[in-house]
Motif scaffolding. Structure first.
Motif, PDB file in Angstrom:
ATOM      1  N   VAL A  80      16.024   5.087 -14.238  1.00 49.93           N
ATOM      2  CA  VAL A  80      16.964   4.189 -13.575  1.00 49.93           C
ATOM      3  C   VAL A  80      16.961   2.831 -14.287  1.00 49.93           C
ATOM      4  N   ARG A  81      18.138   2.231 -14.412  1.00 48.33           N
ATOM      5  CA  ARG A  81      18.301   0.946 -15.107  1.00 48.33           C
ATOM      6  C   ARG A  81      17.651  -0.185 -14.307  1.00 48.33           C
ATOM      7  N   TYR A  82      16.864  -1.010 -15.030  1.00 46.57           N
ATOM      8  CA  TYR A  82      16.076  -2.052 -14.375  1.00 46.57           C
ATOM      9  C   TYR A  82      15.834  -3.215 -15.335  1.00 46.57           C
ATOM     10  N   GLU A 131       3.581   6.702  -6.577  1.00 46.88           N
ATOM     11  CA  GLU A 131       4.459   7.107  -5.478  1.00 46.88           C
ATOM     12  C   GLU A 131       5.821   6.432  -5.578  1.00 46.88           C
ATOM     13  N   PHE A 132       5.838   5.177  -6.012  1.00 43.71           N
ATOM     14  CA  PHE A 132       7.091   4.452  -6.187  1.00 43.71           C
ATOM     15  C   PHE A 132       7.936   5.106  -7.292  1.00 43.71           C
ATOM     16  N   THR A 133       7.293   5.498  -8.384  1.00 42.49           N
ATOM     17  CA  THR A 133       7.998   6.202  -9.461  1.00 42.49           C
ATOM     18  C   THR A 133       8.600   7.498  -8.934  1.00 42.49           C
ATOM     19  N   GLY A 134       7.842   8.242  -8.138  1.00 42.54           N
ATOM     20  CA  GLY A 134       8.349   9.474  -7.538  1.00 42.54           C
ATOM     21  C   GLY A 134       9.558   9.224  -6.655  1.00 42.54           C
ATOM     22  N   LEU A 135       9.528   8.137  -5.891  1.00 42.00           N
ATOM     23  CA  LEU A 135      10.661   7.782  -5.038  1.00 42.00           C
ATOM     24  C   LEU A 135      11.889   7.463  -5.888  1.00 42.00           C
ATOM     25  N   ILE A 136      11.704   6.718  -6.955  1.00 36.61           N
ATOM     26  CA  ILE A 136      12.821   6.384  -7.843  1.00 36.61           C
ATOM     27  C   ILE A 136      13.425   7.658  -8.428  1.00 36.61           C
ATOM     28  N   ARG A 137      12.577   8.567  -8.882  1.00 37.56           N
ATOM     29  CA  ARG A 137      13.068   9.844  -9.426  1.00 37.56           C
ATOM     30  C   ARG A 137      13.866  10.622  -8.373  1.00 37.56           C
ATOM     31  N   GLN A 138      13.338  10.663  -7.162  1.00 38.64           N
ATOM     32  CA  GLN A 138      14.006  11.383  -6.073  1.00 38.64           C
ATOM     33  C   GLN A 138      15.376  10.776  -5.775  1.00 38.64           C
ATOM     34  N   LEU A 139      15.440   9.457  -5.696  1.00 36.01           N
ATOM     35  CA  LEU A 139      16.715   8.798  -5.418  1.00 36.01           C
ATOM     36  C   LEU A 139      17.712   9.018  -6.546  1.00 36.01           C
ATOM     37  N   ALA A 140      17.230   8.988  -7.784  1.00 32.61           N
ATOM     38  CA  ALA A 140      18.111   9.237  -8.939  1.00 32.61           C
ATOM     39  C   ALA A 140      18.642  10.667  -8.903  1.00 32.61           C
ATOM     40  N   ALA A 141      17.788  11.631  -8.579  1.00 34.74           N
ATOM     41  CA  ALA A 141      18.204  13.039  -8.520  1.00 34.74           C
ATOM     42  C   ALA A 141      19.235  13.270  -7.423  1.00 34.74           C
ATOM     43  N   MET A 142      19.185  12.474  -6.378  1.00 32.60           N
ATOM     44  CA  MET A 142      20.128  12.592  -5.265  1.00 32.60           C
ATOM     45  C   MET A 142      21.387  11.737  -5.483  1.00 32.60           C
ATOM     46  N   ASN A 143      21.468  11.079  -6.658  1.00 32.90           N
ATOM     47  CA  ASN A 143      22.565  10.156  -6.970  1.00 32.90           C
ATOM     48  C   ASN A 143      22.667   9.013  -5.967  1.00 32.90           C
ATOM     49  N   LEU A 144      21.521   8.551  -5.495  1.00 37.64           N
ATOM     50  CA  LEU A 144      21.482   7.451  -4.537  1.00 37.64           C
ATOM     51  C   LEU A 144      20.897   6.165  -5.123  1.00 37.64           C
ATOM     52  N   ASN A 162       0.844  -1.195   0.000  1.00 35.34           N
ATOM     53  CA  ASN A 162       0.000   0.000   0.000  1.00 35.34           C
ATOM     54  C   ASN A 162       0.881   1.248   0.000  1.00 35.34           C
ATOM     55  N   ALA A 163       0.241   2.422  -0.064  1.00 40.17           N
ATOM     56  CA  ALA A 163       0.970   3.692  -0.138  1.00 40.17           C
ATOM     57  C   ALA A 163       1.841   3.924   1.098  1.00 40.17           C
ATOM     58  N   GLU A 164       1.392   3.477   2.250  1.00 36.37           N
ATOM     59  CA  GLU A 164       2.177   3.656   3.469  1.00 36.37           C
ATOM     60  C   GLU A 164       3.498   2.890   3.395  1.00 36.37           C
ATOM     61  N   LEU A 165       3.503   1.773   2.670  1.00 41.03           N
ATOM     62  CA  LEU A 165       4.752   1.043   2.522  1.00 41.03           C
ATOM     63  C   LEU A 165       5.760   1.864   1.717  1.00 41.03           C
ATOM     64  N   VAL A 166       5.315   2.604   0.708  1.00 43.51           N
ATOM     65  CA  VAL A 166       6.235   3.426  -0.080  1.00 43.51           C
ATOM     66  C   VAL A 166       6.881   4.479   0.817  1.00 43.51           C
ATOM     67  N   GLU A 167       6.121   5.047   1.737  1.00 44.72           N
ATOM     68  CA  GLU A 167       6.695   6.024   2.670  1.00 44.72           C
ATOM     69  C   GLU A 167       7.740   5.367   3.570  1.00 44.72           C
ATOM     70  N   ALA A 168       7.440   4.175   4.066  1.00 45.37           N
ATOM     71  CA  ALA A 168       8.418   3.441   4.883  1.00 45.37           C
ATOM     72  C   ALA A 168       9.632   3.063   4.033  1.00 45.37           C
ATOM     73  N   LEU A 169       9.395   2.704   2.777  1.00 47.18           N
ATOM     74  CA  LEU A 169      10.484   2.361   1.869  1.00 47.18           C
ATOM     75  C   LEU A 169      11.376   3.576   1.600  1.00 47.18           C
ATOM     76  N   LYS A 170      10.767   4.749   1.497  1.00 47.82           N
ATOM     77  CA  LYS A 170      11.540   5.984   1.318  1.00 47.82           C
ATOM     78  C   LYS A 170      12.478   6.187   2.509  1.00 47.82           C
ATOM     79  N   ASN A 171      11.962   6.015   3.713  1.00 49.20           N
ATOM     80  CA  ASN A 171      12.789   6.141   4.919  1.00 49.20           C
ATOM     81  C   ASN A 171      13.905   5.102   4.928  1.00 49.20           C
ATOM     82  N   LEU A 172      13.570   3.889   4.562  1.00 48.49           N
ATOM     83  CA  LEU A 172      14.554   2.817   4.519  1.00 48.49           C
ATOM     84  C   LEU A 172      15.637   3.125   3.481  1.00 48.49           C
ATOM     85  N   ALA A 173      15.228   3.551   2.296  1.00 47.83           N
ATOM     86  CA  ALA A 173      16.181   3.837   1.217  1.00 47.83           C
ATOM     87  C   ALA A 173      17.093   5.013   1.561  1.00 47.83           C
ATOM     88  N   THR A 174      16.529   6.077   2.092  1.00 50.21           N
ATOM     89  CA  THR A 174      17.360   7.252   2.379  1.00 50.21           C
ATOM     90  C   THR A 174      18.307   7.019   3.552  1.00 50.21           C
TER      91      THR A 174
END
Length: 179
Positions: free
Chosen positions: A143-145, A98-111, A55-67
């Motif tokens: 991002v390459r996938y 939301e997952f696409t947005g997270l991927i874009r954010q991580l790519a922009a941060m070079n993470l 669900n959407a809440e998992l993407v938020e938790a995933l964002k915290n985990l990834a960052t």
């Protein structure tokens, strides 16, 4: 010449690694996340187990985990994320956005990982439906996938992108060659 990974269905003892955490480690906010993502670093690979549906809440938790985990991986040069799905790969269009947005954010941060592989076995609920939708998320995120049905295929592809994985034993049963 790179050695090929060896897959084993034998039960494995837990491995200690530099990074071992899950989406459960982060405050869920108002609603509890549905689904779970676990990370374990070994060498230049962040092995992931994603148990859905999500669900959407998992993407938020995933964002915290990834960052909190990706900066350490990115600091050491090219790296890969290999994610095995368990139970279900299903999620809503809102979650995909939301997952696409997270991927874009991580790519922009070079993470973002240099190579992202999903292992979507045919017996996973929604695997056939979700495979092209996840591909679109990564493509739109820049991002390459690639998606695979076995850990061996995913590890071989990741090694072809970033070079030797330097993993030792893998959560998905790869041998010490880790490639």
């Amino acid at each position: 010449m790179q050695e090929k990974p060896v897959i084993s269905d034998e039960p494995r003892e837990p491995r200690v690694s530099h990074i071992a955490c899950t989406t459960d480690d982060f405050d869920p906010g108002r609603f509890r996340p549905h689904g779970r993502v676990e990370y374990e670093q070994q060498g230049r690979v962040l092995w992931c187990t994603a148990t859905g549906p999500f669900n959407a809440e998992l993407v938020e938790a995933l964002k915290n985990l990834a960052t909190s985990t990706f900066p350490a991986m990115a600091a050491n040069g090219p790296w890969a994320s290999i994610c095995t799905f368990r139970h279900s790969a299903l999620c809503s269009p809102e979650v995909l956005a939301e997952f696409t947005g997270l991927i874009r954010q991580l790519a922009a941060m070079n993470l973002a990982p240099t190579a992202n592989a999903f292992i979507l076995k045919p017996d996973i609920d929604g695997a056939t439906l979700m495979r092209p939708l996840y591909e679109k998320c990564f493509r739109d995120g820049g991002v390459r996938y690639e998606a695979f049905t076995t850990a061996e295929q995913a590890a071989q592809w990741a090694a072809s992108v970033i070079g030797p994985l330097g993993c030792g034993d893998q959560p998905d049963g790869l041998d010490a060659a880790g490639q």
